[in-house]
Write a protein that holds these residues in place. Structure first.
Motif, mmCIF file in Angstrom:
data_model
loop_
_atom_site.group_PDB
_atom_site.id
_atom_site.type_symbol
_atom_site.label_atom_id
_atom_site.label_comp_id
_atom_site.label_asym_id
_atom_site.label_seq_id
_atom_site.Cartn_x
_atom_site.Cartn_y
_atom_site.Cartn_z
ATOM 1 N N PRO A 174 23.303 50.137 -17.030
ATOM 2 C CA PRO A 174 22.038 50.596 -16.448
ATOM 3 C C PRO A 174 21.264 49.474 -15.754
ATOM 4 C CG PRO A 174 22.362 51.599 -18.588
ATOM 5 C CD PRO A 174 23.469 50.595 -18.431
ATOM 6 N N GLN A 175 21.245 48.304 -16.379
ATOM 7 C CA GLN A 175 20.540 47.172 -15.771
ATOM 8 C C GLN A 175 21.180 46.775 -14.449
ATOM 9 O OE1 GLN A 175 20.467 43.601 -18.126
ATOM 10 N NE2 GLN A 175 19.176 42.489 -16.693
ATOM 11 N N GLY A 176 22.504 46.677 -14.448
ATOM 12 C CA GLY A 176 23.205 46.285 -13.231
ATOM 13 C C GLY A 176 23.057 47.306 -12.122
ATOM 14 N N MET A 177 23.083 48.586 -12.487
ATOM 15 C CA MET A 177 22.941 49.629 -11.474
ATOM 16 C C MET A 177 21.511 49.681 -10.923
ATOM 17 S SD MET A 177 25.457 52.685 -12.873
ATOM 18 C CE MET A 177 24.916 52.688 -14.589
ATOM 19 N N THR A 178 20.537 49.464 -11.794
ATOM 20 C CA THR A 178 19.145 49.407 -11.335
ATOM 21 C C THR A 178 18.952 48.266 -10.352
ATOM 22 O OG1 THR A 178 18.331 50.363 -13.408
ATOM 23 C CG2 THR A 178 16.754 49.142 -12.074
ATOM 24 N N GLN A 179 19.502 47.098 -10.685
ATOM 25 C CA GLN A 179 19.380 45.945 -9.805
ATOM 26 C C GLN A 179 20.070 46.192 -8.465
ATOM 27 O OE1 GLN A 179 21.012 42.788 -12.216
ATOM 28 N NE2 GLN A 179 19.063 42.401 -13.268
ATOM 29 N N ALA A 180 21.260 46.800 -8.511
ATOM 30 C CA ALA A 180 21.991 47.055 -7.270
ATOM 31 C C ALA A 180 21.247 48.042 -6.385
ATOM 32 C CB ALA A 180 23.390 47.579 -7.591
ATOM 33 N N GLY A 181 20.696 49.097 -6.991
ATOM 34 C CA GLY A 181 19.959 50.077 -6.222
ATOM 35 C C GLY A 181 18.709 49.492 -5.586
ATOM 36 N N ASN A 182 17.984 48.707 -6.354
ATOM 37 C CA ASN A 182 16.765 48.072 -5.822
ATOM 38 C C ASN A 182 17.092 47.054 -4.734
ATOM 39 O OD1 ASN A 182 15.084 49.541 -7.514
ATOM 40 N ND2 ASN A 182 15.081 47.988 -9.128
ATOM 41 N N SER A 183 18.170 46.299 -4.947
ATOM 42 C CA SER A 183 18.565 45.299 -3.938
ATOM 43 C C SER A 183 19.001 45.962 -2.638
ATOM 44 C CB SER A 183 19.693 44.423 -4.489
ATOM 45 O OG SER A 183 19.252 43.656 -5.593
ATOM 46 N N LEU A 184 19.715 47.076 -2.764
ATOM 47 C CA LEU A 184 20.125 47.807 -1.568
ATOM 48 C C LEU A 184 18.903 48.241 -0.768
ATOM 49 C CD1 LEU A 184 22.115 49.395 0.233
ATOM 50 C CD2 LEU A 184 21.889 51.293 -1.389
ATOM 51 N N TYR A 185 17.949 48.832 -1.435
ATOM 52 C CA TYR A 185 16.750 49.313 -0.742
ATOM 53 C C TYR A 185 15.979 48.144 -0.115
ATOM 54 C CZ TYR A 185 12.285 51.479 0.235
ATOM 55 O OH TYR A 185 11.153 51.921 0.864
ATOM 56 N N ALA A 186 15.822 47.070 -0.895
ATOM 57 C CA ALA A 186 15.044 45.917 -0.418
ATOM 58 C C ALA A 186 15.726 45.180 0.721
ATOM 59 C CB ALA A 186 14.793 44.948 -1.577
ATOM 60 N N SER A 187 17.047 45.329 0.831
ATOM 61 C CA SER A 187 17.784 44.600 1.871
ATOM 62 C C SER A 187 17.417 45.060 3.280
ATOM 63 C CB SER A 187 19.289 44.773 1.672
ATOM 64 O OG SER A 187 19.701 46.090 2.008
ATOM 65 N N GLY A 188 16.946 46.284 3.397
ATOM 66 C CA GLY A 188 16.620 46.817 4.717
ATOM 67 C C GLY A 188 17.839 47.180 5.547
ATOM 68 N N ARG A 189 19.028 47.121 4.944
ATOM 69 C CA ARG A 189 20.249 47.429 5.703
ATOM 70 C C ARG A 189 20.313 48.918 6.082
ATOM 71 N NH1 ARG A 189 24.138 43.391 4.575
ATOM 72 N NH2 ARG A 189 22.986 41.419 4.400
ATOM 73 N N ASP A 190 19.812 49.758 5.197
ATOM 74 C CA ASP A 190 19.761 51.211 5.434
ATOM 75 C C ASP A 190 21.092 51.793 5.927
ATOM 76 O OD1 ASP A 190 17.092 51.410 4.666
ATOM 77 O OD2 ASP A 190 16.378 50.927 6.681
ATOM 78 N N PHE A 240 20.949 54.525 -7.445
ATOM 79 C CA PHE A 240 20.911 54.212 -6.017
ATOM 80 C C PHE A 240 19.933 55.116 -5.273
ATOM 81 C CE2 PHE A 240 24.854 52.263 -7.320
ATOM 82 C CZ PHE A 240 24.885 51.104 -6.573
ATOM 83 N N MET A 241 19.712 56.303 -5.784
ATOM 84 C CA MET A 241 18.780 57.215 -5.130
ATOM 85 C C MET A 241 17.326 56.904 -5.478
ATOM 86 S SD MET A 241 18.548 61.379 -5.248
ATOM 87 C CE MET A 241 20.001 61.716 -4.290
ATOM 88 N N ALA A 242 17.085 56.406 -6.693
ATOM 89 C CA ALA A 242 15.722 56.263 -7.209
ATOM 90 C C ALA A 242 14.780 55.450 -6.314
ATOM 91 C CB ALA A 242 15.756 55.669 -8.619
ATOM 92 N N PRO A 243 15.184 54.276 -5.801
ATOM 93 C CA PRO A 243 14.236 53.498 -4.985
ATOM 94 C C PRO A 243 13.790 54.229 -3.724
ATOM 95 C CG PRO A 243 16.084 52.134 -5.680
ATOM 96 C CD PRO A 243 16.446 53.540 -5.997
ATOM 97 N N TYR A 244 14.683 55.009 -3.132
ATOM 98 C CA TYR A 244 14.341 55.752 -1.920
ATOM 99 C C TYR A 244 13.363 56.878 -2.239
ATOM 100 C CZ TYR A 244 18.062 53.232 0.475
ATOM 101 O OH TYR A 244 18.835 52.249 1.033
ATOM 102 N N LEU A 245 13.614 57.570 -3.343
ATOM 103 C CA LEU A 245 12.710 58.651 -3.723
ATOM 104 C C LEU A 245 11.329 58.113 -4.059
ATOM 105 C CD1 LEU A 245 15.047 60.866 -5.950
ATOM 106 C CD2 LEU A 245 14.573 61.052 -3.496
ATOM 107 N N LYS A 246 11.295 56.971 -4.727
ATOM 108 C CA LYS A 246 10.014 56.359 -5.086
ATOM 109 C C LYS A 246 9.199 56.012 -3.845
ATOM 110 C CE LYS A 246 8.045 52.608 -7.858
ATOM 111 N NZ LYS A 246 8.376 51.424 -8.725
#
Length: 426
Positions: A285-301, A314-320
């Motif tokens: 869970p920790q690793g997946m949370t970090q990966a999802g947040n990093s993906l969103y923060a990267s701006g790569r979209d 991976f969906m959570a940061p976008y929904l937030k």
């Protein structure tokens, strides 16, 4: 699940504990939604004995079971004979007597079913929601078959303990060993020992090295490459033009990623897509949370993200952020993701995902294959199993909010049974 993946997945969830009495009470509340057969007394070695139910086949029930298992309608007659037989057995509803036996087996290391004559051994790899459900599905199929009198379980969460337990299992001389080993080439010597002792050995679900695949009597692997090739095609068609994608797995070099990532990448590359970001989650869970947040923060979209476990992180940061997430793809998701996806729909978010079935019920195929082989019926060495990737819109109509969040999608158990399975331990 393959070696690196399954080893790490086991640490994902905290084990719940209930007393045997509580587990029994939970299971007794509901009739089993999985399958069974009549209490046939056909003996091992009889060439005309059935591996499944002797009850008339309910074609509608079989079709419903196939749709639930594979997440897609697939004609029964197009499947491998072993898979056909497994589906027929899985389509017959449990009786209260069978339900009672299942609840008993979930709390024992050795379970006597009271029917049949065959003994099946199941060397499990560890405790986690996926593995616990796999054991329960396998057990339900053994009970349903009417051919299995005894089930012996063992648990080894590292190579040395797994191999030691396997040798102990051989010494108890079961007729069949059904395994879903993650330990690759390390199991070859004990598989050979089991074969020398006259035990039929079946490997179900996890792809294994060629030497092990050739050594077992029946090999029923998941077609991860096929699923992700199918997924790549559907994503490319949906978007309609070249795009970018993110690629994630648990740990570097794991066997699961080695099986599916090249196939996905080839499919997307052929459609003109390119990889823009990749990462690793450790399947925690920790690793997946970090990966999802990093993906969103990267701006790569990226237009799409593929990952080999549940997708809610991976969906959570976008929904937030009230943004539309990328198209998501995975071969294993939990009910927590379905809950999140349903909420997103209700909130007007245009989310899209492609998923494959969790394969948590492949032990049913392994049991059926082992019985058929032991009875002298014709069984191909490698059993071909359909593995489609489907639009999540095909799955959402079956969503049950009462299912445990960490239960894999799908399972043939209903919500109360799934809760009991996850509470029962190894």
């Amino acid at each position: 699940m393959t070696m690196g993946k399954q080893a790490c997945v086991r640490s994902r969830k905290t084990r719940q504990r209930l007393t045997i009495t509580t587990v029994a009470a939970i299971l007794a509340l509901t009739a089993c939604s999985s399958t069974t057969a009549s209490n046939s007394t056909n003996r091992a070695g009889s060439a005309d004995a059935s591996a499944g139910s002797s009850a008339p086949v309910d074609e509608k029930a079989v079709a419903t079971t196939i749709k639930r298992m594979f997440l897609k309608d697939i004609p029964l007659e197009t499947m491998d004979p072993v898979v056909q037989e497994a589906m027929k057995t899985a389509a017959v509803k449990f009786t209260p007597k069978m339900e009672s036996k299942l609840q008993e087996c979930l709390t024992k290391n050795v379970c006597e079913t009271g029917t049949g004559s065959l003994t099946i051994g199941f060397p499990n790899d560890n405790i986690n929601p996926w593995r616990q459900t796999f054991r329960a599905e396998l057990t339900a199929q053994a009970i349903s078959s009417g051919q299995v009198s005894r089930i012996i379980y063992s648990l080894g969460s590292d190579v040395s303990s797994y191999l030691a337990n396997f040798k102990s299992l051989i010494a108890q001389r079961p007729d069949i060993i059904v395994m879903d080993t993650i330990w690759g080439a390390a199991v070859l010597p004990v598989v050979q020992q089991a074969k020398a002792a006259g035990i039929t050995v079946v490997q179900a679900e996890t792809p294994v090295p060629d030497a092990v695949a050739k050594a077992v009597d029946v090999y029923a692997p998941a077609d991860l490459c096929g699923a992700y090739t199918d997924g790549a095609k559907q994503v490319a068609q949906m978007v309609g033009k070249p795009g970018t994608y993110g690629l994630y797995t648990g740990v570097p070099g794991n066997a699961s990623a080695a099986a599916w990532q090249p196939c996905l990448q080839k499919g997307l590359k052929d459609a003109g897509w390119r990889k823009s970001i990749e990462g690793f989650t450790q399947w925690t869970p920790q690793g997946m949370t970090q990966a999802g947040n990093s993906l969103y923060a990267s701006g790569r979209d990226p237009e799409a993200v593929a990952y080999d476990y549940t997708l809610e992180y991976f969906m959570a940061p976008y929904l937030k952020a009230d943004r539309t997430p990328p198209i998501l793809m995975s071969d294993v998701v939990n009910y927590a993701f379905l809950k999140q996806f349903k909420q997103a729909q209700e909130d007007g978010v245009k989310a899209t995902a492609f998923v494959a079935n969790s394969r948590v019920w492949y032990g049913r195929i392994g049991v059926t294959a082992g019985i058929m082989a032991k009875q002298g019926q014709k069984v191909d060495h490698e059993v071909s199993i359909p593995y489609p990737m489907v639009d999540i819109s095909e799955v959402m109509p079956t969503y049950d909010p009462a299912m445990p969040a960490n239960a894999p999608v799908p399972t043939l158990f209903n919500a109360k049974q799934a809760a009991a399975v996850l509470a029962a331990g190894s």
